[in-house]
Design an enzyme around this catalytic site. Sequence first.
Site, PDB file in Angstrom:
ATOM      1  N   ARG A  83      -0.784 -10.553  21.439  1.00  0.00           N
ATOM      2  CA  ARG A  83      -1.239  -9.496  22.352  1.00  0.00           C
ATOM      3  C   ARG A  83      -0.171  -8.411  22.302  1.00  0.00           C
ATOM      4  O   ARG A  83       0.955  -8.616  22.770  1.00  0.00           O
ATOM      5  CB  ARG A  83      -1.403 -10.055  23.763  1.00  0.00           C
ATOM      6  N   HIS A 143     -10.127  -5.132  21.892  1.00  0.00           N
ATOM      7  CA  HIS A 143      -9.961  -6.373  22.670  1.00  0.00           C
ATOM      8  C   HIS A 143     -11.130  -7.313  22.351  1.00  0.00           C
ATOM      9  O   HIS A 143     -11.988  -7.575  23.197  1.00  0.00           O
ATOM     10  CB  HIS A 143      -9.932  -6.036  24.160  1.00  0.00           C
ATOM     11  N   GLN A 146     -12.195 -10.549  24.576  1.00  0.00           N
ATOM     12  CA  GLN A 146     -12.879 -10.246  25.829  1.00  0.00           C
ATOM     13  C   GLN A 146     -14.368 -10.052  25.614  1.00  0.00           C
ATOM     14  O   GLN A 146     -15.195 -10.553  26.376  1.00  0.00           O
ATOM     15  CB  GLN A 146     -12.282  -8.986  26.459  1.00  0.00           C
ATOM     16  N   ASP A 192     -14.199  -0.767  33.530  1.00  0.00           N
ATOM     17  CA  ASP A 192     -12.846  -1.295  33.370  1.00  0.00           C
ATOM     18  C   ASP A 192     -11.929  -0.470  34.252  1.00  0.00           C
ATOM     19  O   ASP A 192     -12.292   0.614  34.728  1.00  0.00           O
ATOM     20  CB  ASP A 192     -12.423  -1.216  31.897  1.00  0.00           C
ATOM     21  N   CYS A 246     -13.728  -6.727  33.142  1.00  0.00           N
ATOM     22  CA  CYS A 246     -12.883  -7.742  32.500  1.00  0.00           C
ATOM     23  C   CYS A 246     -11.666  -8.127  33.330  1.00  0.00           C
ATOM     24  O   CYS A 246     -10.996  -9.114  33.003  1.00  0.00           O
ATOM     25  CB  CYS A 246     -12.465  -7.280  31.099  1.00  0.00           C
ATOM     26  N   ARG A 262     -13.585 -16.525  29.044  1.00  0.00           N
ATOM     27  CA  ARG A 262     -12.488 -16.263  28.111  1.00  0.00           C
ATOM     28  C   ARG A 262     -11.992 -17.589  27.532  1.00  0.00           C
ATOM     29  O   ARG A 262     -11.684 -17.685  26.332  1.00  0.00           O
ATOM     30  CB  ARG A 262     -11.350 -15.545  28.832  1.00  0.00           C
TER      31      ARG A 262
END
Length: 301
Positions: A107, A134, A137, A218, A259, A287
């Site tokens: 990450r 991402h 996700q 988001d 998310c 996830r």
Amino acid sequence: MTHFLDIHTTSPGDLRGIIDNAAAMKSARAGLPKGTKDADQPLANQMVALIFEKPSTRTRISFDVGVRQMGGETMVLSGKDMQLGHGETIADTARVLSRYVDLIMIRTFEEQTLLEMAEYASVPVINGLTDRTHPCQIMADILTFEEHNGPIKGKKVVWSGDGNNVFASFAHAAKQFDFDLVFTGPETLQPEAALDGLYTTVRNPDEAVQGADLVVTDTWVSMHDPQSARERRHNQLRGYQVNKDLMDKAKPDALFMHCLPAHRDDEATSEVMDGPNSVIWDEAENRLHAQKAVMRYCLGT
């Protein structure tokens, strides 16, 4: 070598296999205590390096728990531990790590860090997030949508807000999973030009959500943003808040996703986040299941 670097670099058939495997593994765990290991132990005797140049809650916990449920062990490394590219090169770090571990999840900030890690590692590399995309996700989001509302193919997904890295992976998924994606947000926060052709833009959010099967947003600001940038973003995005009035313009069974982490009553109201159309907690749980399937895909187990 099977990496999982982005949705658009993974074939539709492989992506479908990951989603189906994730659903099967989740079903197999139904009713079990959370600390119970899976009956199948595909990561037995496997060591997974989890590298975090960016802090994380869901990514760190879900990958760590997923590895343990499948019988493996984790080594969690922070940006301070690694100092990627600031001393030893990323290429040399990848070569060294490959001698110790069986799988690398990273990450990070720059996409180039991920790509260089994958180029020089001799073990699979998974994209846990970059400033550009991402993918893990969105695999969880697809899994969540389909367990509530059936196949996502042909459905209408509306993104309200900033055309950021999560949106970019949604755009890649729209092509690979064959659904329609609409972006509604200010022109100043339009997605990057490389995504042109993967979505349509409807500037008015009330018009955008007409007939939507899924509405997604988001956070408007990052923890790294200075106060001046936060105020500017709020001014730009205030008209794109997901509230009950907006959700009422979508289909009656339209789902709402975020998310997380969320700034409640900024990008979405608490009424929506805690409302009957919200699946944010299933989305967060998934996830775990989606990433377990991604790891199995990479390791061929």
